[in-house]
Scaffold this motif. Structure first.
Motif, PDB file in Angstrom:
ATOM      1  N   LYS A  19       0.973  -1.138   0.093  1.00 12.29           N
ATOM      2  CA  LYS A  19      -0.120  -0.012  -0.016  1.00 12.29           C
ATOM      3  C   LYS A  19       0.955   1.217   0.070  1.00 12.29           C
ATOM      4  CE  LYS A  19      -3.979  -1.711   2.893  1.00 12.29           C
ATOM      5  NZ  LYS A  19      -4.490  -1.514   4.344  1.00 12.29           N
ATOM      6  N   CYS A  20       0.630   2.127  -0.821  1.00 13.71           N
ATOM      7  CA  CYS A  20       1.451   3.539  -0.869  1.00 13.71           C
ATOM      8  C   CYS A  20       0.936   4.216   0.507  1.00 13.71           C
ATOM      9  CB  CYS A  20       0.698   4.325  -2.057  1.00 13.71           C
ATOM     10  SG  CYS A  20       1.102   6.229  -1.541  1.00 13.71           S
ATOM     11  N   PRO A  21       2.307   4.585   1.192  1.00 16.50           N
ATOM     12  CA  PRO A  21       1.939   4.853   2.476  1.00 16.50           C
ATOM     13  C   PRO A  21       1.234   6.257   2.808  1.00 16.50           C
ATOM     14  CG  PRO A  21       4.179   5.392   1.932  1.00 16.50           C
ATOM     15  CD  PRO A  21       3.576   4.375   0.853  1.00 16.50           C
ATOM     16  N   HIS A  22       0.906   7.044   1.469  1.00 21.81           N
ATOM     17  CA  HIS A  22       0.038   8.046   1.455  1.00 21.81           C
ATOM     18  C   HIS A  22      -1.297   8.029   1.205  1.00 21.81           C
ATOM     19  CE1 HIS A  22       4.154  10.020   1.648  1.00 21.81           C
ATOM     20  NE2 HIS A  22       4.447   9.368   0.414  1.00 21.81           N
ATOM     21  N   CYS A  23      -1.490   7.145   0.054  1.00 18.13           N
ATOM     22  CA  CYS A  23      -2.996   7.142  -0.338  1.00 18.13           C
ATOM     23  C   CYS A  23      -3.534   5.715  -0.523  1.00 18.13           C
ATOM     24  CB  CYS A  23      -2.948   7.781  -1.848  1.00 18.13           C
ATOM     25  SG  CYS A  23      -2.179   6.527  -3.073  1.00 18.13           S
ATOM     26  N   ASP A  24      -2.562   4.787   0.360  1.00 16.73           N
ATOM     27  CA  ASP A  24      -3.247   3.243   0.106  1.00 16.73           C
ATOM     28  C   ASP A  24      -3.272   2.338  -1.195  1.00 16.73           C
ATOM     29  OD1 ASP A  24      -3.095   3.385   2.837  1.00 16.73           O
ATOM     30  OD2 ASP A  24      -5.227   3.325   3.238  1.00 16.73           O
TER      31      ASP A  24
ATOM     32  N   THR B  54       8.164   8.529  -7.062  1.00 16.52           N
ATOM     33  CA  THR B  54       6.688   9.242  -6.808  1.00 16.52           C
ATOM     34  C   THR B  54       5.560   8.024  -7.101  1.00 16.52           C
ATOM     35  OG1 THR B  54       7.944  11.410  -7.564  1.00 16.52           O
ATOM     36  CG2 THR B  54       5.637  11.405  -7.485  1.00 16.52           C
ATOM     37  N   CYS B  55       4.624   8.494  -6.239  1.00 23.67           N
ATOM     38  CA  CYS B  55       3.547   7.562  -6.331  1.00 23.67           C
ATOM     39  C   CYS B  55       2.717   7.918  -7.812  1.00 23.67           C
ATOM     40  CB  CYS B  55       2.671   7.680  -4.967  1.00 23.67           C
ATOM     41  SG  CYS B  55       0.941   6.619  -5.522  1.00 23.67           S
ATOM     42  N   SER B  56       2.216   6.989  -8.404  1.00 25.76           N
ATOM     43  CA  SER B  56       1.600   7.650  -9.719  1.00 25.76           C
ATOM     44  C   SER B  56       0.189   7.798  -9.261  1.00 25.76           C
ATOM     45  CB  SER B  56       1.658   6.265 -10.641  1.00 25.76           C
ATOM     46  OG  SER B  56       1.036   5.151 -10.285  1.00 25.76           O
ATOM     47  N   HIS B  57      -0.219   7.736  -8.418  1.00 26.64           N
ATOM     48  CA  HIS B  57      -1.752   7.803  -7.814  1.00 26.64           C
ATOM     49  C   HIS B  57      -1.987   9.227  -7.049  1.00 26.64           C
ATOM     50  CE1 HIS B  57      -2.950   3.803  -8.945  1.00 26.64           C
ATOM     51  NE2 HIS B  57      -1.780   3.446  -8.123  1.00 26.64           N
ATOM     52  N   CYS B  58      -0.895   9.378  -5.999  1.00 26.43           N
ATOM     53  CA  CYS B  58      -1.186  10.689  -5.266  1.00 26.43           C
ATOM     54  C   CYS B  58       0.249  11.557  -5.310  1.00 26.43           C
ATOM     55  CB  CYS B  58      -1.273  10.193  -3.924  1.00 26.43           C
ATOM     56  SG  CYS B  58       0.215   9.404  -3.216  1.00 26.43           S
ATOM     57  N   ASP B  59       1.100  11.445  -6.250  1.00 28.07           N
ATOM     58  CA  ASP B  59       2.427  12.383  -6.216  1.00 28.07           C
ATOM     59  C   ASP B  59       3.061  12.166  -5.006  1.00 28.07           C
ATOM     60  OD1 ASP B  59       2.208  12.728  -8.685  1.00 28.07           O
ATOM     61  OD2 ASP B  59       1.251  14.871  -8.837  1.00 28.07           O
TER      62      ASP B  59
HETATM   63 ZN   LIG Z   1       0.014   7.434  -3.497  1.00 22.78          ZN
END
Ligand SMILES: [Zn+2]
Length: 439
Positions: free
Chosen positions: A171-176, A187-192
């Motif tokens: 899970k992305c630690p920022h947006c799951d 960088t997360c492709s979902h939430c940057d």
């Molecule tokens: Zn994310």
């Protein structure tokens, strides 16, 4: 884990045993199977004639403190890893002296330490980074350290090589959002949000925003110890001069050769890497890796205490000095760690070491782990000598130093620990000096 003194003792134990509820509970416990289990008998371990004088010990220490100037209740842990080189030739011993003057050790070993601070609850970074993300960043930054100089890879590089090719989403630690492992910073492709290559181990998922963080911090320390071990071993493969002395150095760790908790998922990778290093060492030098760890507490040590009982002579008298016991997985399941017969083998996913119960030359009982660097070692029912590479050399070292095994543990480990507890300057060329010396 409960604290030792949280266990029932004395009067409270009597009250517990007399309680009707406890008796009812005891009546519902299944008794051990009466089926006969072969007792564990000592195995004769051949000792080699060559003498190993060089020991490299790796040990970490962890101290958690409340921060005076931080937010109320703010905590952080200081992790220090020590890499200690002990030259046994410099250990001057007198037969009857059991206590070595501390000065003798100062002349005997050299150390490197690596330090990292891991934030706990309520610790916010200067730039506003919240506690959990600060912790994530600190794990990543702890790997930037370098213990071996001269162009050798960093701990981060060792780690990224170890996990390369893993494609288990986390899970992305920022947006799951489900995320694939990456290297370095990305960088997360979902939430940057910023992702770090260590995020896939998910240490941060155990981060406690409201309570103590001893457990995740301890796991990070153990993880760093293992990455440091691999980093150092990989260094020896980097040149012919270095690999030539690799089989003449004993690498010693404290605690089981295993990975638990959040980074247990890399245990098979660690096992494979140790085996690769061992095999390359055999291919290039004709001899394998000498690595072992010592375990002083836990179920195996307790079991060893129990079976070392002589009906006439009493406790501690059943096995003679220098007895080595090699429990098979069947024995372990039936006598040490209960597993139903159809369950997965104990330790299969977490351990990369095999268990050896050993009573030293001076009578101390301990558990030695040898790495699973052979096909036989991988088969937990195989208790042939091939399943315990270089066990004879490991036990010889334990014996040579067992005069100095005391409450605090095995000398090189104690030394590593004391260095881990004393901040030392980074740098130096300890490993380089290892293979420049005369053999
Ligand atoms: Zn994310």
């Amino acid at each position: 884990m409960p604290y030792e003194n949280q266990r029932a003792t004395g009067e409270s134990l009597i009250a517990l045993q007399q309680s009707a509820l406890f008796q009812e509970f005891a009546g519902r416990i299944r008794a051990p199977e009466v089926e006969a289990v072969d007792p564990l008998l000592p195995t004769d371990i051949p000792r080699s004639s060559s003498e190993i004088n060089r020991i490299v010990a790796i040990d970490g220490s962890l101290v958690t403190e409340t921060l005076k100037d931080g937010f109320p209740g703010a905590e952080a842990s200081l992790v220090q890893l020590a890499l200690v080189y002990v030259d046994l030739r410099k250990l001057q011993t007198k037969a009857e002296t059991k206590i070595i003057p501390p000065r003798a050790f100062n002349e005997m070993d050299t150390a490197h330490t690596l330090q990292a601070v891991l934030p706990g609850r309520n610790v916010v970074r200067e730039d506003g980074l919240p506690p959990r993300d600060y912790f994530r960043a600190s794990v990543f930054e702890a790997l930037q350290g370098k213990v071996v100089a001269h162009g050798h890879e960093t701990l981060l590089e060792t780690y990224e090589i170890l996990v390369s090719g893993r494609d288990t989403p986390f899970k992305c630690p920022h947006c799951d959002a489900p995320t694939l492992p990456s290297t370095g910073r990305s960088t997360c492709s979902h939430c940057d949000g910023e992702l770090l290559s260590t995020d896939q181990l998910r240490f941060h998922e155990r981060f406690n925003e409201t309570g103590p963080n001893g457990e995740p911090h301890g796991e990070v320390m153990r993880f760093l110890e293992i990455v440091l071990l691999l980093n150092v071993l990989r260094y020896f493969l980097s040149s012919d001069a270095a690999i030539r002395v690799l089989p003449d150095i004993a690498f010693v760790l404290d605690g089981p050769l295993a990975a638990f908790g959040q980074f247990a998922s890399v245990a098979p990778r660690v096992k494979a890497e140790l085996r690769r290093i061992h095999e390359e060492c055999v291919r290039r030098t004709g001899r394998g890796l000498l690595l072992f760890s010592l375990i002083k507490t836990g179920q195996f040590v307790e079991h060893f205490e129990q079976i070392d009982f002589d009906r006439e002579k009493g406790p501690g008298r059943y096995f003679t000095e220098q007895s080595a016991l090699l429990p098979s997985i069947n024995y372990i399941h039936r006598n040490i760690v209960y597993r139903p017969s159809n369950a997965k083998e104990w330790g299969k996913d977490t351990y990369f070491g095999r268990m050896v119960l050993y009573k030293s030359k001076t009578g101390q009982k301990m558990v030695v782990n040898t790495p699973m660097t052979s096909e036989q070692a991988d088969d937990l029912s195989d208790v042939s000598l091939a399943a315990y590479p270089r066990l004879g050399d490991a036990l010889t070292i334990v014996d040579r130093l067992s005069t100095y095994l005391f409450e605090g543990g095995f000398v090189p480990i104690v030394r590593a620990h004391s260095h881990a507890a004393i901040p030392l300057k980074l740098g130096g060329e300890i490993l380089k000096s290892l293979f420049e010396e005369d053999v």
